[in-house]
Design a protein around this motif. Structure first.
Motif, PDB file in Angstrom:
ATOM      1  N   LYS A 118      42.690  31.997  19.737  1.00 51.13           N
ATOM      2  CA  LYS A 118      42.326  33.726  19.848  1.00 51.13           C
ATOM      3  C   LYS A 118      43.561  33.985  20.516  1.00 51.13           C
ATOM      4  CE  LYS A 118      38.896  36.832  21.294  1.00 51.13           C
ATOM      5  NZ  LYS A 118      37.749  36.931  21.789  1.00 51.13           N
ATOM      6  N   LYS A 119      44.186  34.978  20.157  1.00 51.14           N
ATOM      7  CA  LYS A 119      45.320  35.790  20.743  1.00 51.14           C
ATOM      8  C   LYS A 119      46.317  34.617  21.314  1.00 51.14           C
ATOM      9  CE  LYS A 119      42.620  39.733  21.686  1.00 51.14           C
ATOM     10  NZ  LYS A 119      42.209  40.606  22.791  1.00 51.14           N
ATOM     11  N   ASN A 120      46.672  33.612  20.645  1.00 57.23           N
ATOM     12  CA  ASN A 120      47.649  32.527  20.682  1.00 57.23           C
ATOM     13  C   ASN A 120      47.261  31.639  21.875  1.00 57.23           C
ATOM     14  OD1 ASN A 120      49.452  33.519  18.774  1.00 57.23           O
ATOM     15  ND2 ASN A 120      50.221  35.178  19.756  1.00 57.23           N
ATOM     16  N   LYS A 121      45.949  31.718  22.158  1.00 56.75           N
ATOM     17  CA  LYS A 121      45.521  30.804  23.326  1.00 56.75           C
ATOM     18  C   LYS A 121      44.664  29.803  22.568  1.00 56.75           C
ATOM     19  CE  LYS A 121      46.465  33.283  26.942  1.00 56.75           C
ATOM     20  NZ  LYS A 121      46.928  33.188  28.464  1.00 56.75           N
ATOM     21  N   ILE A 122      44.522  28.641  22.795  1.00 55.77           N
ATOM     22  CA  ILE A 122      43.553  27.577  22.205  1.00 55.77           C
ATOM     23  C   ILE A 122      42.170  27.767  22.840  1.00 55.77           C
ATOM     24  CG2 ILE A 122      42.941  25.199  22.100  1.00 55.77           C
ATOM     25  CD1 ILE A 122      45.302  25.823  20.417  1.00 55.77           C
ATOM     26  N   VAL A 123      40.947  28.287  22.208  1.00 59.88           N
ATOM     27  CA  VAL A 123      39.878  28.530  22.731  1.00 59.88           C
ATOM     28  C   VAL A 123      38.833  27.470  21.995  1.00 59.88           C
ATOM     29  CG1 VAL A 123      40.369  30.917  22.955  1.00 59.88           C
ATOM     30  CG2 VAL A 123      39.443  29.993  21.027  1.00 59.88           C
TER      31      VAL A 123
END
Length: 64
Positions: free
Chosen positions: A32-37
């Motif tokens: 999500k938004k270039n971050k692993i969630v």
């Protein structure tokens, strides 16, 4: 070690299942938004398939 697969949280469950089948992944990261969630494991897919939910409406964020 192979390359990690990453999908956006809005990726359809059908597309994710196709990736598992085509590439034989054991897990796929969700971003999500270039971050692993999160992480979707093959066992998560089996669990979803065992339920009476309509898969065509599910997204990655619903599975992880």
């Amino acid at each position: 070690m192979g390359k990690a697969e990453i999908v956006d949280e809005k990726t359809s469950a059908q597309e994710i299942i196709k990736k598992f089948l085509d590439k034989k992944y054991k897990g796929i990261f969700v971003s999500k938004k270039n971050k692993i969630v999160g992480l979707i494991k093959l066992s998560d897919i089996f669990e979803i398939l065992g339920k009476e939910r309509e898969i065509s409406k599910l997204k990655a964020e619903d599975i992880m």
